[in-house]
Design a protein around this motif. Sequence first.
Motif, PDB file in Angstrom:
ATOM      1  N   VAL A 232       5.188  -7.650 -16.307  1.00  0.00           N
ATOM      2  CA  VAL A 232       6.075  -8.018 -15.208  1.00  0.00           C
ATOM      3  C   VAL A 232       5.260  -8.007 -13.925  1.00  0.00           C
ATOM      4  O   VAL A 232       4.329  -7.212 -13.764  1.00  0.00           O
ATOM      5  N   VAL A 233       5.596  -8.922 -13.031  1.00  0.00           N
ATOM      6  CA  VAL A 233       4.977  -8.936 -11.708  1.00  0.00           C
ATOM      7  C   VAL A 233       6.065  -8.599 -10.682  1.00  0.00           C
ATOM      8  O   VAL A 233       7.213  -9.027 -10.809  1.00  0.00           O
ATOM      9  N   VAL A 234       5.671  -7.799  -9.686  1.00  0.00           N
ATOM     10  CA  VAL A 234       6.614  -7.363  -8.646  1.00  0.00           C
ATOM     11  C   VAL A 234       6.067  -7.816  -7.297  1.00  0.00           C
ATOM     12  O   VAL A 234       5.357  -7.064  -6.623  1.00  0.00           O
ATOM     13  N   PRO A 235       6.361  -9.060  -6.894  1.00  0.00           N
ATOM     14  CA  PRO A 235       5.869  -9.527  -5.595  1.00  0.00           C
ATOM     15  C   PRO A 235       6.817  -9.128  -4.469  1.00  0.00           C
ATOM     16  O   PRO A 235       8.036  -9.106  -4.639  1.00  0.00           O
ATOM     17  N   GLY A 236       6.249  -8.791  -3.340  1.00  0.00           N
ATOM     18  CA  GLY A 236       7.077  -8.442  -2.192  1.00  0.00           C
ATOM     19  C   GLY A 236       6.223  -8.171  -0.982  1.00  0.00           C
ATOM     20  O   GLY A 236       5.091  -7.678  -1.095  1.00  0.00           O
ATOM     21  N   GLY A 237       6.767  -8.496   0.192  1.00  0.00           N
ATOM     22  CA  GLY A 237       6.054  -8.255   1.437  1.00  0.00           C
ATOM     23  C   GLY A 237       5.986  -6.777   1.776  1.00  0.00           C
ATOM     24  O   GLY A 237       6.529  -5.923   1.076  1.00  0.00           O
ATOM     25  N   PHE A 238       5.329  -6.470   2.879  1.00  0.00           N
ATOM     26  CA  PHE A 238       5.157  -5.088   3.308  1.00  0.00           C
ATOM     27  C   PHE A 238       6.529  -4.437   3.558  1.00  0.00           C
ATOM     28  O   PHE A 238       7.388  -5.008   4.221  1.00  0.00           O
ATOM     29  N   GLY A 239       6.729  -3.245   3.007  1.00  0.00           N
ATOM     30  CA  GLY A 239       7.944  -2.491   3.262  1.00  0.00           C
ATOM     31  C   GLY A 239       9.138  -2.864   2.412  1.00  0.00           C
ATOM     32  O   GLY A 239      10.247  -2.381   2.652  1.00  0.00           O
ATOM     33  N   THR A 240       8.943  -3.702   1.380  1.00  0.00           N
ATOM     34  CA  THR A 240      10.083  -4.101   0.548  1.00  0.00           C
ATOM     35  C   THR A 240      10.300  -3.171  -0.645  1.00  0.00           C
ATOM     36  O   THR A 240      11.267  -3.332  -1.382  1.00  0.00           O
ATOM     37  N   GLY A 241       9.400  -2.222  -0.859  1.00  0.00           N
ATOM     38  CA  GLY A 241       9.659  -1.210  -1.887  1.00  0.00           C
ATOM     39  C   GLY A 241       8.894  -1.371  -3.180  1.00  0.00           C
ATOM     40  O   GLY A 241       9.328  -0.855  -4.214  1.00  0.00           O
ATOM     41  N   LYS A 242       7.728  -2.036  -3.159  1.00  0.00           N
ATOM     42  CA  LYS A 242       6.935  -2.208  -4.395  1.00  0.00           C
ATOM     43  C   LYS A 242       6.497  -0.852  -4.943  1.00  0.00           C
ATOM     44  O   LYS A 242       6.646  -0.573  -6.140  1.00  0.00           O
ATOM     45  N   THR A 243       5.938  -0.041  -4.060  1.00  0.00           N
ATOM     46  CA  THR A 243       5.419   1.255  -4.513  1.00  0.00           C
ATOM     47  C   THR A 243       6.540   2.162  -5.004  1.00  0.00           C
ATOM     48  O   THR A 243       6.379   2.886  -5.994  1.00  0.00           O
ATOM     49  N   MET A 244       7.696   2.118  -4.343  1.00  0.00           N
ATOM     50  CA  MET A 244       8.818   2.958  -4.766  1.00  0.00           C
ATOM     51  C   MET A 244       9.318   2.562  -6.152  1.00  0.00           C
ATOM     52  O   MET A 244       9.683   3.417  -6.965  1.00  0.00           O
ATOM     53  N   ILE A 245       9.334   1.255  -6.432  1.00  0.00           N
ATOM     54  CA  ILE A 245       9.743   0.799  -7.765  1.00  0.00           C
ATOM     55  C   ILE A 245       8.759   1.303  -8.812  1.00  0.00           C
ATOM     56  O   ILE A 245       9.155   1.774  -9.887  1.00  0.00           O
ATOM     57  N   GLN A 246       7.472   1.242  -8.505  1.00  0.00           N
ATOM     58  CA  GLN A 246       6.484   1.700  -9.462  1.00  0.00           C
ATOM     59  C   GLN A 246       6.552   3.214  -9.656  1.00  0.00           C
ATOM     60  O   GLN A 246       6.345   3.718 -10.764  1.00  0.00           O
ATOM     61  N   HIS A 247       6.885   3.943  -8.606  1.00  0.00           N
ATOM     62  CA  HIS A 247       7.076   5.388  -8.753  1.00  0.00           C
ATOM     63  C   HIS A 247       8.259   5.677  -9.670  1.00  0.00           C
ATOM     64  O   HIS A 247       8.200   6.572 -10.525  1.00  0.00           O
ATOM     65  N   ALA A 248       9.351   4.925  -9.469  1.00  0.00           N
ATOM     66  CA  ALA A 248      10.543   5.120 -10.303  1.00  0.00           C
ATOM     67  C   ALA A 248      10.228   4.808 -11.766  1.00  0.00           C
ATOM     68  O   ALA A 248      10.675   5.517 -12.678  1.00  0.00           O
ATOM     69  N   LEU A 249       9.455   3.734 -11.988  1.00  0.00           N
ATOM     70  CA  LEU A 249       9.065   3.392 -13.364  1.00  0.00           C
ATOM     71  C   LEU A 249       8.226   4.505 -13.979  1.00  0.00           C
ATOM     72  O   LEU A 249       8.429   4.892 -15.133  1.00  0.00           O
ATOM     73  N   ALA A 250       7.260   5.000 -13.208  1.00  0.00           N
ATOM     74  CA  ALA A 250       6.380   6.047 -13.723  1.00  0.00           C
ATOM     75  C   ALA A 250       7.178   7.293 -14.105  1.00  0.00           C
ATOM     76  O   ALA A 250       6.872   7.954 -15.103  1.00  0.00           O
ATOM     77  N   LYS A 251       8.195   7.610 -13.322  1.00  0.00           N
ATOM     78  CA  LYS A 251       8.959   8.833 -13.588  1.00  0.00           C
ATOM     79  C   LYS A 251       9.976   8.655 -14.704  1.00  0.00           C
ATOM     80  O   LYS A 251      10.170   9.549 -15.534  1.00  0.00           O
ATOM     81  N   TRP A 252      10.636   7.495 -14.750  1.00  0.00           N
ATOM     82  CA  TRP A 252      11.810   7.371 -15.608  1.00  0.00           C
ATOM     83  C   TRP A 252      11.632   6.499 -16.841  1.00  0.00           C
ATOM     84  O   TRP A 252      12.437   6.603 -17.784  1.00  0.00           O
ATOM     85  N   CYS A 253      10.643   5.605 -16.881  1.00  0.00           N
ATOM     86  CA  CYS A 253      10.569   4.696 -18.026  1.00  0.00           C
ATOM     87  C   CYS A 253      10.237   5.484 -19.294  1.00  0.00           C
ATOM     88  O   CYS A 253       9.588   6.534 -19.241  1.00  0.00           O
ATOM     89  N   ASP A 254      10.698   4.974 -20.433  1.00  0.00           N
ATOM     90  CA  ASP A 254      10.565   5.724 -21.682  1.00  0.00           C
ATOM     91  C   ASP A 254       9.235   5.461 -22.394  1.00  0.00           C
ATOM     92  O   ASP A 254       9.173   5.387 -23.619  1.00  0.00           O
ATOM     93  N   ALA A 255       8.156   5.337 -21.617  1.00  0.00           N
ATOM     94  CA  ALA A 255       6.813   5.268 -22.190  1.00  0.00           C
ATOM     95  C   ALA A 255       6.307   6.687 -22.426  1.00  0.00           C
ATOM     96  O   ALA A 255       6.732   7.628 -21.759  1.00  0.00           O
ATOM     97  N   ASP A 256       5.390   6.829 -23.384  1.00  0.00           N
ATOM     98  CA  ASP A 256       4.823   8.155 -23.680  1.00  0.00           C
ATOM     99  C   ASP A 256       3.760   8.546 -22.664  1.00  0.00           C
ATOM    100  O   ASP A 256       3.671   9.710 -22.273  1.00  0.00           O
ATOM    101  N   ILE A 257       2.950   7.572 -22.242  1.00  0.00           N
ATOM    102  CA  ILE A 257       1.827   7.825 -21.342  1.00  0.00           C
ATOM    103  C   ILE A 257       1.938   6.877 -20.146  1.00  0.00           C
ATOM    104  O   ILE A 257       2.287   5.707 -20.313  1.00  0.00           O
ATOM    105  N   ILE A 258       1.619   7.384 -18.958  1.00  0.00           N
ATOM    106  CA  ILE A 258       1.627   6.572 -17.743  1.00  0.00           C
ATOM    107  C   ILE A 258       0.202   6.482 -17.202  1.00  0.00           C
ATOM    108  O   ILE A 258      -0.487   7.498 -17.080  1.00  0.00           O
ATOM    109  N   VAL A 259      -0.240   5.261 -16.880  1.00  0.00           N
ATOM    110  CA  VAL A 259      -1.511   5.055 -16.186  1.00  0.00           C
ATOM    111  C   VAL A 259      -1.192   4.394 -14.854  1.00  0.00           C
ATOM    112  O   VAL A 259      -0.705   3.262 -14.821  1.00  0.00           O
ATOM    113  N   TYR A 260      -1.421   5.117 -13.765  1.00  0.00           N
ATOM    114  CA  TYR A 260      -1.108   4.590 -12.424  1.00  0.00           C
ATOM    115  C   TYR A 260      -2.415   4.220 -11.733  1.00  0.00           C
ATOM    116  O   TYR A 260      -3.289   5.065 -11.535  1.00  0.00           O
ATOM    117  N   ILE A 261      -2.548   2.932 -11.385  1.00  0.00           N
ATOM    118  CA  ILE A 261      -3.768   2.429 -10.736  1.00  0.00           C
ATOM    119  C   ILE A 261      -3.437   2.103  -9.280  1.00  0.00           C
ATOM    120  O   ILE A 261      -2.734   1.132  -8.996  1.00  0.00           O
TER     121      ILE A 261
END
Length: 590
Positions: A232-261
Amino acid sequence: MLEIIGKVHKIIGPVVQARGIVNAKMLDLVEVGEDHLVGEIVKLEGEHAAIQVYEDTTGLAPGSSVYSSGLPLSVELGPGLLGTIYDGIQRPLEVIRDSSNSVYIQKGIHVPPLGREKKWDFKPGIEKGAKVEGGEIIGRLQETAFIEHRVLVPPDVKGTVAWVAKEGSYTIDETVMRVAAASGAETEVKLFQRWPVRKARPSRGRLPLRLPLITGQRVIDTLFPQAKGGTVVVPGGFGTGKTMIQHALAKWCDADIIVYIGCGERGNEMTDVLMSFPELIDPRTKRPLMERTIMIANTSNMPVAAREASIYTGITLAEYYRDQGYHVAIMADSTSRWAEALRELSGRMEEMPADEGFPAYLPTRLAEFYERAGMFETLCGSEGSISIAGAVSPPGGDFSEPVTQHTKRFVRCLWALDRQLANARHYPAISWLDSYSEYVDEIADWWQERSGGEWMDLRHRIMDLLQQEGKLQQVVKLVGPDVLPDTQRIILETCEMFKNAFLQQNSYDKVDMYCTPEKQIKMLRVILDFYKLGLENIKKGANIHQLRKLEVHSDIMRMKFSVSNDEIGKIDTIREKLHKSMQQVAEMYE
């Protein structure tokens, strides 16, 4: 063993031109100058080479020696990766900080990515005389409280087990098995292995995508789902919440391992991530989230070449855990900064530019990255997957710029962030008109099973209403809503309810921060019942104001906060109340 293969001729920022090059190959890892700066050969022409240096080249002078080991840029794969924070070329930042008096990474510093002193309790799972092939599990150890590390035979090793270590504690440098090839030559297998980052690790083959990656975010799971193994690609301008969405995914998605780059993000933003992540508690295990997370921090003030390498470092670490049979999710924030690094390095090597100065091979590099995602049958015979969520930061929010457009060619899901939604504090600010997912049909069976066969129908109905509402809003902006008949105003009312009571989600509310699939289905069912019953009553003579004044209207608007994931039976009570209230309104016009 390092050997001198040439001399520095010219220095152009992070790109070093060397001459007199002998015994070198493309993509060889080299060390430049007396500080032994880490670099990689990216261009060879006769005895001349262009070297991409991953460290600050200030102070480097022509005539300095170039050293090579003859090996490509590789990462170390073994126990100890989880919970570690690396830079773009897998140097452990916390170890460097503790061993250095400087707040900056010193030039030429060489620290092993995996600790050599710690001992791991290894339990062998194979006996002497057994036949083994690459990727096979030969033993296990407990890496963190909930993640079992499965020790693998390196992919290029095959033969008969000549010797295997007994159960006990070993460092990663100690040999735990020896494999004899058909020729009689023996290969030592340790608890770790090395792998070149630009080469995908092998598998038995790809499997069809059939499981959703559950995120707990309603707008994603219900409207624009991502499959496990999907991109999935998450395009958005400055301040639209890209990083917050990725934080939410890292915390809540049902993957076993998270790699945050964190690729080229601002230093203060990456600092917030590094400070907050170790404090996050994994909602599933009640343990620190870092116990199943690997972080790669490569900020915008770090050497630009290492930013380009960080993407490959992250995907290779993910493939290693995939090969053990785990489901891995990668958050790449952001691939635009990675593409800008490509552009800068390409410009310094005087390559012919393409759109907006990006190199002509930008689409190829993007494809190479995203195509390493997928659901796989691993060499050990289990299933593993890599899911990628790549953020894109188009300048000025212009989705027609090259990075966004090329990325859309290689992914099958788009979560387009909307500036107006972000300004209205509607988070996640994912546009329901511009986003899409091509995984719906593939994961539909999973959802249908949990919704009694209704999920596809419910989703199609609400998407149809949102499309109708988008057209009606054009009329409303011109002449206001009062000119519309109530049969159309009920569409506006239902969509407004859907946006506020369903799509909008509060990541700071203990109840609303995560929503189970079962709760999502029940909430969606109630909202669509409101539309269906409301439209029937309007056709009988009721008006929109009567429906708004119903007490159950407020109950529906508050249910995302008032009903926890453990009490979703309360939504059935709200639905029953809705039917009774609508029946009472209907009786007034019979």
